[in-house]
Design a protein around this motif. Structure first.
Motif, PDB file in Angstrom:
ATOM      1  N   GLU A 194      -3.026  20.796  36.883  1.00 37.38           N
ATOM      2  CA  GLU A 194      -3.990  21.573  37.920  1.00 37.38           C
ATOM      3  C   GLU A 194      -3.886  22.299  38.551  1.00 37.38           C
ATOM      4  N   ASN A 198       5.639  23.782  28.500  1.00 36.48           N
ATOM      5  CA  ASN A 198       3.888  24.607  29.292  1.00 36.48           C
ATOM      6  C   ASN A 198       3.626  24.202  27.141  1.00 36.48           C
ATOM      7  N   LYS A 199       2.472  22.977  27.094  1.00 46.01           N
ATOM      8  CA  LYS A 199       1.414  23.316  25.601  1.00 46.01           C
ATOM      9  C   LYS A 199       0.665  23.714  25.821  1.00 46.01           C
ATOM     10  N   GLY A 200      -0.274  24.174  26.662  1.00 47.02           N
ATOM     11  CA  GLY A 200      -1.068  24.964  27.018  1.00 47.02           C
ATOM     12  C   GLY A 200      -1.936  24.761  27.147  1.00 47.02           C
ATOM     13  N   ASP A 201      -3.599  25.068  27.252  1.00 50.68           N
ATOM     14  CA  ASP A 201      -4.845  24.545  27.605  1.00 50.68           C
ATOM     15  C   ASP A 201      -4.453  23.846  29.159  1.00 50.68           C
ATOM     16  N   ASP A 202      -3.391  23.704  30.385  1.00 50.33           N
ATOM     17  CA  ASP A 202      -3.166  23.159  31.317  1.00 50.33           C
ATOM     18  C   ASP A 202      -2.586  22.022  31.166  1.00 50.33           C
ATOM     19  N   LEU A 203      -2.057  21.710  29.686  1.00 48.50           N
ATOM     20  CA  LEU A 203      -1.329  21.183  29.108  1.00 48.50           C
ATOM     21  C   LEU A 203       0.194  20.798  30.109  1.00 48.50           C
ATOM     22  N   TYR A 204       0.923  19.692  30.288  1.00 49.05           N
ATOM     23  CA  TYR A 204       2.635  20.144  30.363  1.00 49.05           C
ATOM     24  C   TYR A 204       3.473  18.748  29.788  1.00 49.05           C
ATOM     25  N   LYS A 245      -2.349  16.829  32.265  1.00 41.85           N
ATOM     26  CA  LYS A 245      -3.119  18.053  32.618  1.00 41.85           C
ATOM     27  C   LYS A 245      -2.693  18.052  33.845  1.00 41.85           C
ATOM     28  N   GLU A 275       3.081  13.839  28.402  1.00 42.67           N
ATOM     29  CA  GLU A 275       1.977  14.967  27.867  1.00 42.67           C
ATOM     30  C   GLU A 275       1.161  14.954  29.734  1.00 42.67           C
ATOM     31  N   ASP A 285       5.664  31.198  33.812  1.00 44.32           N
ATOM     32  CA  ASP A 285       4.686  30.570  34.031  1.00 44.32           C
ATOM     33  C   ASP A 285       4.363  29.759  35.451  1.00 44.32           C
TER      34      ASP A 285
END
Length: 120
Positions: free
Chosen positions: A100, A84-90, A98, A96, A28
């Motif tokens: 970048e 890490n939740k995927g799609d730039d979401l943590y 976003k 939660e 990651d």
């Protein structure tokens, strides 16, 4: 004073529990030691630049946040979990956010609060 509340918010965001190891996180881009650089588009003070967050592969973080209070640079430490939740979401301590990444994953920005960290 506004930066102080952001610093406390992000300390709370990165402070709390721990979690079990997870090998999926070993690659990651968030892993490593990060220094606070700016909040809401304004570069932080030299005192605040000492603030660090360390993201570990076992999904834990340790943080030390520095704040200049009346000419004295104080620090507050904490621990937390991340995912890490995927799609730039943590997910940081069940909040939660976003994220970048830029500069070949040497910089990340938490979109809410426009907070920027740079990798050591």
């Amino acid at each position: 004073m506004n930066k102080f509340f952001y610093a406390l918010f992000f300390l709370a965001l990165f402070s709390s529990c721990s979690s079990d190891s997870n090998d999926e996180n070993v690659n990651d881009p968030i892993l490593g030691i990060w220094n606070l650089f700016s909040v809401d588009g304004t570069e932080v003070t030299d005192c605040e630049k000492q603030s660090t967050i360390t993201f570990s592969s076992n999904r834990t973080t340790s943080s030390e946040t520095f704040q200049d209070l009346g000419g004295t640079c104080i620090s507050i430490t904490g621990e937390n979990t991340w995912e890490n939740k995927g799609d730039d979401l943590y997910n940081f301590n069940n909040i939660e956010s976003k994220i970048e990444f830029s500069d070949e994953n040497k910089t990340f920005r938490i979109v809410s609060g426009n907070t920027v960290y740079k990798k050591q």
